[in-house]
Each structure stands twice: as C-alpha cells, then as structure tokens.
Design an enzyme around this catalytic site. Structure first.
Site, PDB file in Angstrom:
ATOM      1  N   HIS A  86      -1.469  -5.542   1.625  1.00  0.00           N
ATOM      2  CA  HIS A  86      -2.736  -6.251   1.442  1.00  0.00           C
ATOM      3  C   HIS A  86      -2.441  -7.650   0.925  1.00  0.00           C
ATOM      4  CE1 HIS A  86      -6.780  -7.292   0.072  1.00  0.00           C
ATOM      5  NE2 HIS A  86      -6.173  -7.779  -0.995  1.00  0.00           N
ATOM      6  N   TYR A 115     -12.019  -2.834  -2.376  1.00  0.00           N
ATOM      7  CA  TYR A 115     -12.471  -3.039  -0.989  1.00  0.00           C
ATOM      8  C   TYR A 115     -13.990  -3.134  -0.876  1.00  0.00           C
ATOM      9  CZ  TYR A 115      -7.868  -2.446   1.235  1.00  0.00           C
ATOM     10  OH  TYR A 115      -6.566  -2.615   1.685  1.00  0.00           O
ATOM     11  N   LYS A 166       0.844  -1.202   0.000  1.00  0.00           N
ATOM     12  CA  LYS A 166       0.000   0.000   0.000  1.00  0.00           C
ATOM     13  C   LYS A 166       0.884   1.259   0.000  1.00  0.00           C
ATOM     14  CE  LYS A 166      -3.401  -2.379   2.934  1.00  0.00           C
ATOM     15  NZ  LYS A 166      -4.298  -2.182   4.084  1.00  0.00           N
ATOM     16  N   ASN A 183      -1.189  -0.255   7.669  1.00  0.00           N
ATOM     17  CA  ASN A 183      -0.600  -1.585   7.898  1.00  0.00           C
ATOM     18  C   ASN A 183       0.136  -2.127   6.670  1.00  0.00           C
ATOM     19  OD1 ASN A 183      -2.811  -2.268   6.383  1.00  0.00           O
ATOM     20  ND2 ASN A 183      -3.776  -3.580   7.918  1.00  0.00           N
ATOM     21  N   GLU A 223      -9.470 -10.524  -7.154  1.00  0.00           N
ATOM     22  CA  GLU A 223      -8.506  -9.415  -7.041  1.00  0.00           C
ATOM     23  C   GLU A 223      -7.461  -9.472  -8.156  1.00  0.00           C
ATOM     24  OE1 GLU A 223      -9.208  -8.899  -2.234  1.00  0.00           O
ATOM     25  OE2 GLU A 223      -7.276  -9.643  -2.901  1.00  0.00           O
TER      26      GLU A 223
HETATM   27  P1  IDP Z   1      -6.833  -7.340   5.928  1.00  0.00           P
HETATM   28  O1  IDP Z   1      -6.098  -6.258   5.166  1.00  0.00           O
HETATM   29  O2  IDP Z   1      -5.982  -7.931   7.001  1.00  0.00           O
HETATM   30  O3  IDP Z   1      -7.442  -8.381   5.012  1.00  0.00           O
HETATM   31  P2  IDP Z   1      -9.547  -6.281   6.255  1.00  0.00           P
HETATM   32  O4  IDP Z   1     -10.456  -6.593   7.389  1.00  0.00           O
HETATM   33  O5  IDP Z   1      -9.846  -6.883   4.922  1.00  0.00           O
HETATM   34  O6  IDP Z   1      -8.046  -6.643   6.716  1.00  0.00           O
HETATM   35  O7  IDP Z   1      -9.492  -4.695   6.106  1.00  0.00           O
HETATM   36  C1  IDP Z   1      -8.887  -4.100   5.004  1.00  0.00           C
HETATM   37  C2  IDP Z   1      -8.040  -2.946   5.478  1.00  0.00           C
HETATM   38  O8  IDP Z   1      -8.881  -1.983   6.088  1.00  0.00           O
HETATM   39  C3  IDP Z   1      -7.020  -3.290   6.543  1.00  0.00           C
HETATM   40  O9  IDP Z   1      -5.806  -3.821   6.017  1.00  0.00           O
HETATM   41  C4  IDP Z   1      -6.795  -1.972   7.218  1.00  0.00           C
HETATM   42  O10 IDP Z   1      -5.875  -1.158   6.484  1.00  0.00           O
HETATM   43  C5  IDP Z   1      -8.173  -1.329   7.132  1.00  0.00           C
HETATM   44  N1  IDP Z   1      -8.910  -1.519   8.374  1.00  0.00           N
HETATM   45  C6  IDP Z   1      -9.422  -2.668   8.858  1.00  0.00           C
HETATM   46  N2  IDP Z   1     -10.015  -2.483  10.049  1.00  0.00           N
HETATM   47  C7  IDP Z   1      -9.861  -1.164  10.320  1.00  0.00           C
HETATM   48  C8  IDP Z   1     -10.266  -0.336  11.414  1.00  0.00           C
HETATM   49  O11 IDP Z   1     -10.873  -0.783  12.389  1.00  0.00           O
HETATM   50  N3  IDP Z   1      -9.931   0.981  11.329  1.00  0.00           N
HETATM   51  C9  IDP Z   1      -9.256   1.516  10.281  1.00  0.00           C
HETATM   52  N4  IDP Z   1      -8.854   0.774   9.238  1.00  0.00           N
HETATM   53  C10 IDP Z   1      -9.162  -0.546   9.256  1.00  0.00           C
HETATM   54 MG    MG Z   2      -8.994  -8.229   3.633  1.00  0.00          MG
END
Ligand code: IDP
Ligand code: MG
Length: 162
Positions: A126, A60, A20, A123, A137
């Site tokens: 992805h 997303y 990202k 984080n 995807e």
């Molecule tokens: P993942 O990336 O581990 O698959 P997902 O639940 O698919 O996690 O969420 C996608 C992205 O959305 C996450 O990588 C993170 O950057 C963001 N995200 C997820 N939960 C939160 C939150 O509670 N607050 C802010 N951003 C979030």
């Molecule tokens: Mg995800």
C-alpha cells in the site's frame, strides 16, 4: 527569511507505505524496503503489526462503498503488516510509481507490483495516494514520537556522542 529549521520542515515530504500480509508472508520485506532505500528515500518509521478489522476499516474508509471492501479489510487484518513512513523529495508521487498500478496485470515491469504480484486482491503493498491521505495515514498508524527526526547530526554532534 526562513530559519534553517523551517526550511528543513518545509522540505520534508512523507508518505505512508505498508507491506500487506501477502507481501510479508511471501518473504518480500527486504526486497520492497531495498527498492525505496536504493532510490534514496529515508525510512523514518517502521513497525510490524497485525491490524484489527476495525483498524483496517478506518485505513480503507474511502473504499467502504466498494463491493470488495469487506474482503479487503478481512485480508489486511489477517496477518502481520509492515507499516512504514518514508521521507524524501517527491516521495508520495514517486512512491506510487515504484509501487505500480493497483492491478498487477496493468503494473509496468520494473515496479514492485509489476515484478512481484499477479492479482489485485493480493498486490502486496500500500502507498498513500496524495498529501492529505499521507498525513491522515501516518497519523492513523503512528504516534508522533514513533517518527524519527531526520535532520542529520553535524560533525560536532556526532563527535560529542562518542
Ligand atoms: P491502491 O492500493 O493502488 O491505492 P485502491 O484503489 O486504493 O488502490 O484500492 C485499495 C486496495 O483495494 C488495492 O490495493 C487492492 O488490494 C484492493 N482492490 C482495489 N480494487 C479492487 C478490486 O477491483 N477487487 C479486489 N480488490 C481490489
Ligand atoms: Mg489507495
């Protein structure tokens, strides 16, 4: 009996991995790629792209009801992303293991997020979460002719190209 080509096709598991904008901006491209590479997975597609907000919303779409959806899509479209397809046995599940838990506060040390990130909204990486999302995807981010055919060349084929 399956033909050799069919056996190969049946074994080919692929996942979509993206660094990202925060990972790119922080100079972590090589670090992240090397973790997948050293594990033994094969890189079959890679490009650098700034996704539009509409594209980020498509990527997303599963999260569109979540309160952070808009900010997340703004962020994904805020700068260059390294979009990749990695291939190998178990790569979808194990790729998620290499990446670590979504919230870097909960990711184990030794994982990419555990070692290199601090907050959930930044984080850095992805990874597809299952076979269906991996397929969707990969199709969203890449055209079929952007993916390498990874069947290794035979000795004869290599010799013939010299
Ligand atoms: P993942 O990336 O581990 O698959 P997902 O639940 O698919 O996690 O969420 C996608 C992205 O959305 C996450 O990588 C993170 O950057 C963001 N995200 C997820 N939960 C939160 C939150 O509670 N607050 C802010 N951003 C979030
Ligand atoms: Mg995800």
């Amino acid at each position: 009996m399956l033909q050799e080509q069919e056996v190969h096709a049946a074994e080919m598991e692929r996942t979509f991995i993206a660094i990202k904008p925060d990972g790119v901006q922080r100079g972590l491209i090589a670090e992240i790629i090397s973790r997948f590479e050293r594990k033994g997975f094969k890189l079959v597609a890679i490009k650098i792209v700034v996704p539009s907000k509409e594209f980020a919303q498509k990527h997303y779409h599963d999260l569109k009801e979540r309160p952070f959806f808009d900010g997340l899509c703004d962020f994904l479209s805020s700068g260059p992303v390294i979009a990749m397809v990695w291939e190998g046995e178990g790569v979808i599940k194990y790729g998620r293991k290499l990446i670590g838990a979504t919230d870097p506060q909960k990711s184990e040390p030794g994982t990419i997020r555990g070692d290199l990130a601090v907050v959930v909204g930044r984080n850095i990486i992805h990874g597809s979460d299952g076979p269906e999302t991996a397929k969707d995807e990969i199709n969203l981010w890449f055209k079929p002719d952007e993916l390498m055919a990874t069947k290794p060349l035979s000795r004869e084929e290599i010799a013939n190209t010299e």
